[in-house]
Scaffold this active site. Structure first.
Site, PDB file in Angstrom:
ATOM      1  N   GLU A 381     -18.973   0.745  62.497  1.00 14.39           N
ATOM      2  CA  GLU A 381     -19.283   0.558  63.914  1.00 14.39           C
ATOM      3  C   GLU A 381     -18.138   1.043  64.801  1.00 14.39           C
ATOM      4  OE1 GLU A 381     -21.515  -1.007  67.326  1.00 14.39           O
ATOM      5  OE2 GLU A 381     -21.960  -0.122  65.371  1.00 14.39           O
ATOM      6  N   THR A 516     -31.869   9.707  75.673  1.00 16.68           N
ATOM      7  CA  THR A 516     -30.835   9.129  74.821  1.00 16.68           C
ATOM      8  C   THR A 516     -31.413   8.269  73.708  1.00 16.68           C
ATOM      9  OG1 THR A 516     -28.642   8.090  74.930  1.00 16.68           O
ATOM     10  CG2 THR A 516     -30.435   7.004  76.139  1.00 16.68           C
TER      11      THR A 516
END
Length: 528
Positions: A381, A516
């Site tokens: 992450e 997006t």
């Protein structure tokens, strides 16, 4: 709870690839389709959909292990709407029809849980983007699949949702408030936020402009353009624009000035830059200034933010910043930020700038390295590194002792080890492949897909995991996010597929542009 371990890796040696010569092959790359891989991605989509449809539909997202659901996106069926454009690309007509029937029934006036916050940004990219994309498909390449009344109902629902969300823009400056509350007696109301971020301001204009263009009502485009103008023309550049084109994160809703000069390509700022070049692709006349601002941002990113780890100077990442100057650089990046290479490649193709394409490819390689370094073969992450040139500044410390060896080998150390089914690395592989035709990017994408399948298959679907650098990914989160359908599976599919009108073009002929959330939207003015 169990994991799937089907042997897709071996199929490449069994089922031959199909070579597609581009219609413009003399001026652009040809592409190779892998039917066996496409079947594997379709299987993952169908498995994910079956689990969602049985145990979670019409709620937002599946809990694949406990076989339950979350209503984390207003309770309107986020996974269904997010899955629609992917089902259309995969020509999964059964799922398309199931989702279209659901969209017709959504009551956007109310959320499932009374008083919960509705994000203008998330609702726009998932729901509004998903519906306008579906409308473009069903009036274009998929025309005739769904009856005309149902197709019109999708657009009507998009307009209805935009009308409800429009309250967000009723501020002194026109800068929208992101968090809204529905279910009140007088309709949606805004929160009392004093600032909003550039991503949540600047990642609305594509979807809302498309609603205007499809309806002939300029209201929706104009609402988003007002807030966007504060990002394009910074009122207090001494605070809000540390580098040309690179701006701060938070904007004061009262007057449109910037509240800070911190930023970069990570979450909270990322998709503002993404949409600058995409709006130019959407309509180069109306949005010419967006191209200029994107170019300024990229030039500054290359000049000021490009960084090479001390242990791996061959690797390239983009730093963040807390103001101007080397002492204010922050050598941190994230899986979210790994869309940057793909976006810069897209802009380089659009502007015929090889230097941009080449720099974007370097960033893609850096993000590929984050996948290579972990036990699961999936990137973390978030991660950090020590810049190779700055020396012993306070903002440029070495790796923590426990990760020193890892950093020496890989060029980064992990600051958050989770993987929540994010798409950005796969997304950048896709743009790299479409730009070059180099099949190594297909191989990288396939390796990533296999590793995700091996690690994240859980129960009746797929789940995020807690630790990509532990055996089996550590533990499951029991959460299958809607963007798994919209983005990871779509990009995994498209990069292994042949040419199609909605595929990214390497020769300045883009007929579609991806929002997006990876929903393809038809470029303005292109014939159906």
């Amino acid at each position: 709870m169990y994991r799937y371990s089907w042997a897709l890796a071996a199929l490449g040696a069994i089922s031959p690839a199909v070579v597609f010569a581009s219609p413009l092959a003399s001026r652009g790359p040809g592409y190779i389709s892998h039917p066996n891989r496409l079947s594997g991605v379709k299987e993952a989509f169908q498995r994910s959909w079956n689990g969602y449809y049985k145990y979670a539909f019409p709620n937002d997202s599946l809990k694949p292990i406990s076989m339950g659901y979350d209503n984390d996106r207003n309770g309107w069926g986020a996974s269904a709407v997010d899955a629609l454009s992917t089902a259309l690309v995969m020509e999964n007509d059964v799922v398309v029809k199931q989702i279209v029937e659901h969209i017709k029934t959504i009551d956007f006036n109310h959320t499932v849980v009374g008083g919960e916050s509705v994000s203008l940004f998330e609702t726009t990219i998932r729901y509004l983007g998903g519906m306008v994309s579906a409308y473009d498909f069903l009036t274009g390449p998929s025309k005739g699949l769904i009856d005309a009344d149902s197709v019109q109902a999708i657009l009507d629902q998009a307009v209805n949702l935009a009308e409800l969300l429009s309250v967000a823009f009723t501020t002194p400056s026109g800068v929208p408030i992101n968090d809204l509350t529905f279910n009140g007696p007088n309709g949606p109301v805004t929160s009392d936020e004093s600032t909003n971020g550039i991503a949540t301001i600047g990642t609305l204009i594509l979807e809302w402009t498309r609603v205007s263009d499809l309806t002939g009502n300029d209201k929706y485009a104009n609402l988003t353009r007002t807030g966007e103008n504060y990002l394009l023309n910074v009122k207090n550049p001494d605070v809000g624009e540390p580098y040309p084109g690179l701006i701060g994160t938070n904007v004061n809703i009262q007057d449109g000035t910037f509240a800070d000069g911190s930023g970069g390509w990570n979450g909270g700022t990322d998709s503002f830059y993404e949409y600058l070049i995409k709006m130019y692709i959407y309509d180069s006349e109306r949005f010419a200034v967006f191209k200029d601002r994107w170019v300024a941002a990229i030039d500054s990113s290359i000049k000021y933010l490009a960084s090479h780890p001390s242990s791996r100077p061959d690797v390239t990442f983009l730093a963040a910043y807390n103001g101007k100057g080397e002492s204010n650089l922050n050598f941190v990046s994230s899986h979210l930020a790994c869309f940057d290479g793909g976006n810069i490649i897209l802009g380089g193709l659009t502007l015929n700038n090889k230097d941009y394409v080449d720099f974007g490819l370097k960033l893609v390689e850096g993000c590929h390295d984050t996948y290579l370094g972990t036990v699961t073969g999936i990137g973390p992450e978030s991660f950090r590194w020590q810049d190779s040139k700055l020396g012993n500044l306070t903002n440029n410390g070495p790796a923590p002792g426990g990760q020193a060896d890892f950093y020496a080998k890989n060029g980064y150390w992990i600051t958050s080890s989770a993987y929540i089914l994010r798409p950005e690395v796969m997304e950048s592989y896709y743009y790299a492949y479409r730009a070059t035709g180099d099949t190594k990017y297909q191989e990288w994408a396939w390796d990533a897909f296999l590793n995700i399948n091996k690690t994240c298959s859980a129960g009746v679907g797929f789940s995020g995991v807690t630790n990509v650098n532990a055996a089996n990914g550590g533990a499951f989160y029991d959460s299958q996010e809607s963007f798994w359908f919209a983005e990871v599976l779509k990009y995994s599919y498209l990069i292994q597929a042949g040419d199609a009108p909605y595929q990214v073009s390497a020769v300045h002929r883009n007929e579609w542009v991806f929002n997006t959330e990876a929903h393809p939207v038809r470029v303005a003015g292109r014939p159906i």
